[in-house]
Design a protein around this motif. Structure first.
Motif, PDB file in Angstrom:
ATOM      1  N   ASN A 154     -26.291 -23.647 -19.396  1.00 19.90           N
ATOM      2  CA  ASN A 154     -26.228 -22.296 -18.842  1.00 19.90           C
ATOM      3  C   ASN A 154     -26.092 -21.244 -19.939  1.00 19.90           C
ATOM      4  O   ASN A 154     -26.683 -20.166 -19.829  1.00 19.90           O
ATOM      5  N   ARG A 155     -25.323 -21.545 -20.986  1.00 21.68           N
ATOM      6  CA  ARG A 155     -25.198 -20.599 -22.103  1.00 21.68           C
ATOM      7  C   ARG A 155     -26.542 -20.391 -22.773  1.00 21.68           C
ATOM      8  O   ARG A 155     -26.917 -19.270 -23.109  1.00 21.68           O
ATOM      9  N   ALA A 156     -27.273 -21.462 -22.949  1.00 19.46           N
ATOM     10  CA  ALA A 156     -28.587 -21.354 -23.580  1.00 19.46           C
ATOM     11  C   ALA A 156     -29.569 -20.613 -22.681  1.00 19.46           C
ATOM     12  O   ALA A 156     -30.414 -19.849 -23.162  1.00 19.46           O
ATOM     13  N   LYS A 157     -29.446 -20.811 -21.397  1.00 19.42           N
ATOM     14  CA  LYS A 157     -30.388 -20.201 -20.455  1.00 19.42           C
ATOM     15  C   LYS A 157     -30.079 -18.725 -20.210  1.00 19.42           C
ATOM     16  O   LYS A 157     -30.986 -17.904 -20.153  1.00 19.42           O
ATOM     17  N   HIS A 158     -28.800 -18.376 -20.053  1.00 15.13           N
ATOM     18  CA  HIS A 158     -28.423 -17.032 -19.636  1.00 15.13           C
ATOM     19  C   HIS A 158     -27.731 -16.212 -20.718  1.00 15.13           C
ATOM     20  O   HIS A 158     -27.651 -14.994 -20.585  1.00 15.13           O
ATOM     21  N   GLY A 159     -27.216 -16.844 -21.712  1.00 12.92           N
ATOM     22  CA  GLY A 159     -26.446 -16.132 -22.704  1.00 12.92           C
ATOM     23  C   GLY A 159     -27.321 -15.404 -23.709  1.00 12.92           C
ATOM     24  O   GLY A 159     -28.505 -15.675 -23.860  1.00 12.92           O
ATOM     25  N   ARG A 160     -26.726 -14.410 -24.373  1.00  7.28           N
ATOM     26  CA  ARG A 160     -27.444 -13.692 -25.423  1.00  7.28           C
ATOM     27  C   ARG A 160     -26.623 -13.801 -26.696  1.00  7.28           C
ATOM     28  O   ARG A 160     -25.393 -13.813 -26.653  1.00  7.28           O
TER      29      ARG A 160
END
Length: 69
Positions: free
Chosen positions: A26-32
């Motif tokens: 999720n961090r890789a998908k949604h994080g900046r």
């Protein structure tokens, strides 16, 4: 003879690993990244400066209240 294993600990450890993997995805998908946030903040600051520079002297910062009060 084998080692004594607490099945609750094994089950919970497996659940923690699965949750950590999902969180990383999720961090890789949604994080900046920090650089992306800073770049966007600088672009927003440039945009605001450009708009403020084009403002006429008599323009109010906020539009007047049209509710009649």
């Amino acid at each position: 003879m084998g080692e004594v294993v607490n099945l609750n600990r094994v089950r919970k450890a497996k659940a923690r690993e699965a949750a950590a993997g999902e969180a990383a995805a999720n961090r890789a998908k949604h994080g900046r990244t920090r650089a992306e946030r800073e770049r966007d903040a600088e672009a927003e600051a440039r945009r605001r400066a450009l708009l403020d520079g084009a403002r006429l002297e008599g323009d109010a910062v906020d539009p007047p209240d049209r509710s009649g009060r």
